[in-house]
Design a protein around this motif. Sequence first.
Motif, PDB file in Angstrom:
ATOM      1  N   ARG A  45      56.865  43.577  46.171  1.00 19.54           N
ATOM      2  CA  ARG A  45      57.543  42.476  46.867  1.00 19.54           C
ATOM      3  C   ARG A  45      56.560  41.725  47.767  1.00 19.54           C
ATOM      4  O   ARG A  45      56.599  40.495  47.853  1.00 19.54           O
ATOM      5  N   ALA A  46      55.677  42.471  48.425  1.00 20.28           N
ATOM      6  CA  ALA A  46      54.714  41.838  49.322  1.00 20.28           C
ATOM      7  C   ALA A  46      53.772  40.897  48.569  1.00 20.28           C
ATOM      8  O   ALA A  46      53.407  39.835  49.082  1.00 20.28           O
ATOM      9  N   LEU A  47      53.388  41.276  47.347  1.00 14.09           N
ATOM     10  CA  LEU A  47      52.486  40.441  46.549  1.00 14.09           C
ATOM     11  C   LEU A  47      53.231  39.430  45.693  1.00 14.09           C
ATOM     12  O   LEU A  47      52.639  38.471  45.204  1.00 14.09           O
ATOM     13  N   GLY A  48      54.523  39.698  45.463  1.00 12.25           N
ATOM     14  CA  GLY A  48      55.290  38.808  44.597  1.00 12.25           C
ATOM     15  C   GLY A  48      54.929  38.947  43.136  1.00 12.25           C
ATOM     16  O   GLY A  48      55.145  38.030  42.351  1.00 12.25           O
ATOM     17  N   VAL A  49      54.381  40.110  42.774  1.00 15.41           N
ATOM     18  CA  VAL A  49      53.941  40.363  41.400  1.00 15.41           C
ATOM     19  C   VAL A  49      54.372  41.767  40.994  1.00 15.41           C
ATOM     20  O   VAL A  49      54.073  42.730  41.703  1.00 15.41           O
ATOM     21  N   PRO A  50      55.085  41.925  39.873  1.00 13.59           N
ATOM     22  CA  PRO A  50      55.392  43.280  39.411  1.00 13.59           C
ATOM     23  C   PRO A  50      54.131  43.976  38.937  1.00 13.59           C
ATOM     24  O   PRO A  50      53.312  43.391  38.233  1.00 13.59           O
ATOM     25  N   PHE A  51      53.947  45.230  39.335  1.00  9.77           N
ATOM     26  CA  PHE A  51      52.761  45.963  38.936  1.00  9.77           C
ATOM     27  C   PHE A  51      52.853  46.343  37.460  1.00  9.77           C
ATOM     28  O   PHE A  51      53.928  46.660  36.956  1.00  9.77           O
ATOM     29  N   PRO A  52      51.713  46.350  36.761  1.00 12.95           N
ATOM     30  CA  PRO A  52      51.711  46.790  35.372  1.00 12.95           C
ATOM     31  C   PRO A  52      52.044  48.277  35.264  1.00 12.95           C
ATOM     32  O   PRO A  52      51.869  49.036  36.225  1.00 12.95           O
ATOM     33  N   VAL A  53      52.503  48.682  34.091  1.00 12.90           N
ATOM     34  CA  VAL A  53      52.933  50.062  33.877  1.00 12.90           C
ATOM     35  C   VAL A  53      51.808  51.041  34.188  1.00 12.90           C
ATOM     36  O   VAL A  53      52.031  52.094  34.812  1.00 12.90           O
ATOM     37  N   GLU A  54      50.583  50.735  33.781  1.00  8.70           N
ATOM     38  CA  GLU A  54      49.460  51.657  34.001  1.00  8.70           C
ATOM     39  C   GLU A  54      49.185  51.867  35.485  1.00  8.70           C
ATOM     40  O   GLU A  54      48.852  52.977  35.908  1.00  8.70           O
ATOM     41  N   LEU A 114      47.522  36.248  40.212  1.00  7.12           N
ATOM     42  CA  LEU A 114      47.910  37.263  39.237  1.00  7.12           C
ATOM     43  C   LEU A 114      46.832  38.333  39.050  1.00  7.12           C
ATOM     44  O   LEU A 114      46.833  39.054  38.065  1.00  7.12           O
ATOM     45  N   TRP A 115      45.933  38.437  40.021  1.00 10.00           N
ATOM     46  CA  TRP A 115      45.003  39.560  40.056  1.00 10.00           C
ATOM     47  C   TRP A 115      45.547  40.589  41.037  1.00 10.00           C
ATOM     48  O   TRP A 115      45.869  40.273  42.181  1.00 10.00           O
ATOM     49  N   VAL A 116      45.659  41.829  40.587  1.00  8.58           N
ATOM     50  CA  VAL A 116      46.156  42.902  41.446  1.00  8.58           C
ATOM     51  C   VAL A 116      45.004  43.863  41.722  1.00  8.58           C
ATOM     52  O   VAL A 116      44.487  44.491  40.791  1.00  8.58           O
ATOM     53  N   VAL A 128      39.985  44.493  39.997  1.00 15.31           N
ATOM     54  CA  VAL A 128      41.317  43.913  39.864  1.00 15.31           C
ATOM     55  C   VAL A 128      41.853  44.087  38.451  1.00 15.31           C
ATOM     56  O   VAL A 128      41.088  44.176  37.479  1.00 15.31           O
ATOM     57  N   ILE A 129      43.171  44.135  38.356  1.00 11.14           N
ATOM     58  CA  ILE A 129      43.862  44.109  37.069  1.00 11.14           C
ATOM     59  C   ILE A 129      44.336  42.686  36.859  1.00 11.14           C
ATOM     60  O   ILE A 129      45.068  42.127  37.682  1.00 11.14           O
ATOM     61  N   ASP A 130      43.916  42.085  35.778  1.00 15.24           N
ATOM     62  CA  ASP A 130      44.213  40.685  35.481  1.00 15.24           C
ATOM     63  C   ASP A 130      45.556  40.592  34.754  1.00 15.24           C
ATOM     64  O   ASP A 130      45.679  41.038  33.613  1.00 15.24           O
ATOM     65  N   LEU A 131      46.553  40.018  35.410  1.00 17.67           N
ATOM     66  CA  LEU A 131      47.884  39.915  34.816  1.00 17.67           C
ATOM     67  C   LEU A 131      48.185  38.530  34.263  1.00 17.67           C
ATOM     68  O   LEU A 131      49.336  38.241  33.913  1.00 17.67           O
ATOM     69  N   ARG A 132      47.182  37.686  34.152  1.00 18.13           N
ATOM     70  CA  ARG A 132      47.415  36.371  33.547  1.00 18.13           C
ATOM     71  C   ARG A 132      47.786  36.533  32.076  1.00 18.13           C
ATOM     72  O   ARG A 132      47.233  37.399  31.384  1.00 18.13           O
ATOM     73  N   PRO A 133      48.737  35.748  31.582  1.00 28.10           N
ATOM     74  CA  PRO A 133      49.131  35.860  30.175  1.00 28.10           C
ATOM     75  C   PRO A 133      47.948  35.582  29.245  1.00 28.10           C
ATOM     76  O   PRO A 133      47.032  34.836  29.583  1.00 28.10           O
ATOM     77  N   PRO A 135      45.386  37.189  25.703  1.00 27.84           N
ATOM     78  CA  PRO A 135      44.820  38.401  25.091  1.00 27.84           C
ATOM     79  C   PRO A 135      44.106  39.318  26.071  1.00 27.84           C
ATOM     80  O   PRO A 135      43.942  40.501  25.805  1.00 27.84           O
ATOM     81  N   GLY A 136      43.678  38.790  27.219  1.00 26.44           N
ATOM     82  CA  GLY A 136      42.976  39.624  28.192  1.00 26.44           C
ATOM     83  C   GLY A 136      43.879  40.217  29.257  1.00 26.44           C
ATOM     84  O   GLY A 136      43.394  40.875  30.181  1.00 26.44           O
ATOM     85  N   SER A 137      45.174  40.028  29.127  1.00 21.51           N
ATOM     86  CA  SER A 137      46.091  40.523  30.150  1.00 21.51           C
ATOM     87  C   SER A 137      46.002  42.049  30.280  1.00 21.51           C
ATOM     88  O   SER A 137      46.031  42.764  29.273  1.00 21.51           O
ATOM     89  N   GLY A 138      45.864  42.533  31.516  1.00 20.79           N
ATOM     90  CA  GLY A 138      45.744  43.963  31.771  1.00 20.79           C
ATOM     91  C   GLY A 138      44.323  44.448  31.923  1.00 20.79           C
ATOM     92  O   GLY A 138      44.098  45.604  32.305  1.00 20.79           O
ATOM     93  N   ARG A 139      43.337  43.609  31.642  1.00 15.36           N
ATOM     94  CA  ARG A 139      41.941  44.033  31.728  1.00 15.36           C
ATOM     95  C   ARG A 139      41.520  44.228  33.184  1.00 15.36           C
ATOM     96  O   ARG A 139      42.143  43.709  34.112  1.00 15.36           O
ATOM     97  N   LEU A 140      40.431  44.997  33.358  1.00 12.68           N
ATOM     98  CA  LEU A 140      39.886  45.250  34.684  1.00 12.68           C
ATOM     99  C   LEU A 140      38.628  44.430  34.885  1.00 12.68           C
ATOM    100  O   LEU A 140      37.722  44.444  34.051  1.00 12.68           O
ATOM    101  N   GLY A 141      38.575  43.722  35.997  1.00 18.45           N
ATOM    102  CA  GLY A 141      37.384  42.953  36.350  1.00 18.45           C
ATOM    103  C   GLY A 141      37.091  43.127  37.824  1.00 18.45           C
ATOM    104  O   GLY A 141      37.733  43.926  38.512  1.00 18.45           O
ATOM    105  N   TRP A 142      36.128  42.359  38.326  1.00 18.90           N
ATOM    106  CA  TRP A 142      35.710  42.496  39.715  1.00 18.90           C
ATOM    107  C   TRP A 142      35.869  41.188  40.482  1.00 18.90           C
ATOM    108  O   TRP A 142      35.672  40.103  39.930  1.00 18.90           O
TER     109      TRP A 142
END
Length: 213
Positions: A45-54, A114-116, A128-133, A135-142
Amino acid sequence: MTEHPEGSVTASWRRIDAWPAVHAPAASAALRPPAGADAVEAAERALGVPFPVELRESLGCHDGATGWTGLLPEQSPLGAADIAEHGRMRLETAAGTDGLVTRPWDDEPWWHPLWVPWAESADGGVQVIDLRPGPGSGRLGWAGHSGGGDFSGAWPGLAAYLHEVSRALWHGGGVRGTYHPYLTADGDLWWDCAGDRPSLNGEPLTPAPVGPG
């Protein structure tokens, strides 16, 4: 006990936890117990973004750490409240400095809503976990202190990263062939590049034992 498939976040955390229990107890001493559902939902709620399942699954194993731990290469996991705090701080800073806009010389903005953030490096950068829609959604970056975000060596997801860490501890080798587990002179776990004489602060590092016992 519920069985979890090989390579799942939970299975990897169980293997990661089992290794220092035998070889380097101090490495996992800072890890917190699982996060409660209320804490995770409050962070979302604080971020306004649902966390990914992982990420939810990882927080269900450990709610981050109370301080820096060398259990993972390059980074220490954040708890639910820390994730919310880092995300809010980054977003507020970016909003006031055009950090949400990709500059011509960068491939990514300094921050994106949309970076968590899920883990922090020793120099204060965040993985960060990239939640942008897409093919790269869910990837980890810095996301570091300066320049745009970096996904040039992105992991496809949190499960893949944790599985690689657990595999290195249990079967040897390095994480992506780069970071290898060592024991410090104090018996703590440390990840470093392989070398003829690896050391930390002038003290020699010893190749870590392979396997749980």
